[in-house]
Scaffold this motif. Structure first.
Motif, PDB file in Angstrom:
ATOM      1  N   SER A   1      -8.478   2.407   4.201  1.00  0.00           N
ATOM      2  CA  SER A   1      -9.628   2.083   5.034  1.00  0.00           C
ATOM      3  C   SER A   1      -9.849   0.587   5.203  1.00  0.00           C
ATOM      4  O   SER A   1     -10.588   0.173   6.098  1.00  0.00           O
ATOM      5  N   ARG A   2      -9.240  -0.242   4.378  1.00  0.00           N
ATOM      6  CA  ARG A   2      -9.485  -1.683   4.495  1.00  0.00           C
ATOM      7  C   ARG A   2      -8.687  -2.272   5.649  1.00  0.00           C
ATOM      8  O   ARG A   2      -7.656  -1.741   6.052  1.00  0.00           O
TER       9      ARG A   2
ATOM     10  N   ASN B   1      -6.958  -5.107   5.972  1.00  0.00           N
ATOM     11  CA  ASN B   1      -5.668  -5.739   5.682  1.00  0.00           C
ATOM     12  C   ASN B   1      -4.868  -4.858   4.739  1.00  0.00           C
ATOM     13  O   ASN B   1      -5.257  -4.662   3.587  1.00  0.00           O
TER      14      ASN B   1
ATOM     15  N   ASP C   1       0.826  -1.214   0.000  1.00  0.00           N
ATOM     16  CA  ASP C   1       0.000   0.000   0.000  1.00  0.00           C
ATOM     17  C   ASP C   1       0.853   1.254   0.000  1.00  0.00           C
ATOM     18  O   ASP C   1       0.529   2.227  -0.686  1.00  0.00           O
TER      19      ASP C   1
END
Length: 290
Positions: free
Chosen positions: A90-91, A93, A57
């Protein structure tokens, strides 16, 4: 050019305490020298720099006031806490890329938990020449009757020297010789000393961390050290529980109690990996012009 540094307290205990880290978003254009200079001007134990990643990410680079470090627990929690609070991630994982590879991140509301590797242990017979238990204890101004067991180096990504003392009184009374602590730390290849006692209510252990050769005399929360400690408590002290609550910062000259949760992933009776985490609180921001 001005660069905004967010100051985020990681591993806060409720609304108080925690360890402040600098977090710089959109750091793609900064060189290593720029990042080191910003970390020096911020003056905190670690500053995290967020840039784009093709494999995770975000890419995170961590700098103390003196050098780059592969991983930093509280700066990771500070960064992902900030990213979650701003809705950038926001997730549940997520992941980070570092100079030491990628690691998983779990987000639970305003809390973040970072992956660490299975532990590796190094006892005194594996220490560098000239590094002995007596020399380590002398660097803290304590005697052998103040400790429960010989110091041990434990690594779950970063290496730390664990020193198990008998009581909170011993922990409070430590008088580290920072020059000697730094020399021993460099010789052992550790980030710092993680001195702890299990004689505490409400926590598995309470701790202090010294890393003067990284420009950190003492800090209030060290997630990358709490992971090795939880593994040590499980493997060496027989605390067969899946999660550990570690306190740090309560015995600093200016106390800043921190709360670090470490969850172990046990497979076939062995620690496969772990997640260390807690809450983050954004407290301020500053602008730095290079």
């Amino acid at each position: 050019m001005a660069h905004t540094v967010n100051i985020v307290n990681a591993f806060v205990d409720g609304e108080k305490g925690g360890n402040p880290a600098g977090v710089v978003l959109r750091a793609d254009g900064l060189t290593a020298a720029d990042k080191l200079r910003i970390a020096q001007l911020v003056g905190l134990s670690e500053t995290a720099f967020v840039s784009a990643s093709r494999v995770a990410d975000v890419k995170l680079d961590f700098f103390t006031p003196t050098r780059q470090i592969a991983h930093c627990g509280h700066a990771t929690i500070a960064t992902f806490g900030l990213l979650a609070q701003r809705g950038i991630i926001s997730r549940a994982n997520a992941s980070k890329e570092t100079i030491d590879g990628t690691r998983q991140i779990m987000l639970r509301g305003q809390s973040a938990y970072m992956e660490q590797l299975a532990p590796t242990y190094f006892d005194e017979d594996a220490f560098s020449a000239g590094i002995t238990t007596d020399r380590i204890l002398a660097s803290l101004d304590i005697k052998r009757d103040a400790i429960v067991a010989a110091p041990c180096v434990v690594a779950t990504g970063n290496r730390f020297l664990l020193v198990h003392v008998r009581s909170g009184a011993v922990l409070a009374g430590l008088k580290p010789d920072m020059k000697e602590v730094g020399l021993i730390g460099e010789a052992l290849g550790v980030v710092g000393y993680y001195v702890f006692t299990t004689e505490v209510e409400g926590f598995a252990a309470t701790t202090r961390m010294f890393a003067p050769h990284y420009g950190i005399d003492e800090e209030a929360a060290t997630g990358m050290a709490a992971g090795p400690l939880a593994c040590y408590l499980h493997d060496r002290l027989g605390m067969r529980i899946p999660a550990f609550l570690i306190q740090q910062g309560a015995f600093m000259r200016e106390p800043s109690p921190s709360r670090i949760t470490v969850e172990l992933n046990i497979r076939e009776g062995k620690i496969a990996n772990l997640f260390a985490g807690g809450n983050a609180k954004v407290v301020s921001s500053i602008n730095i012009v290079l």
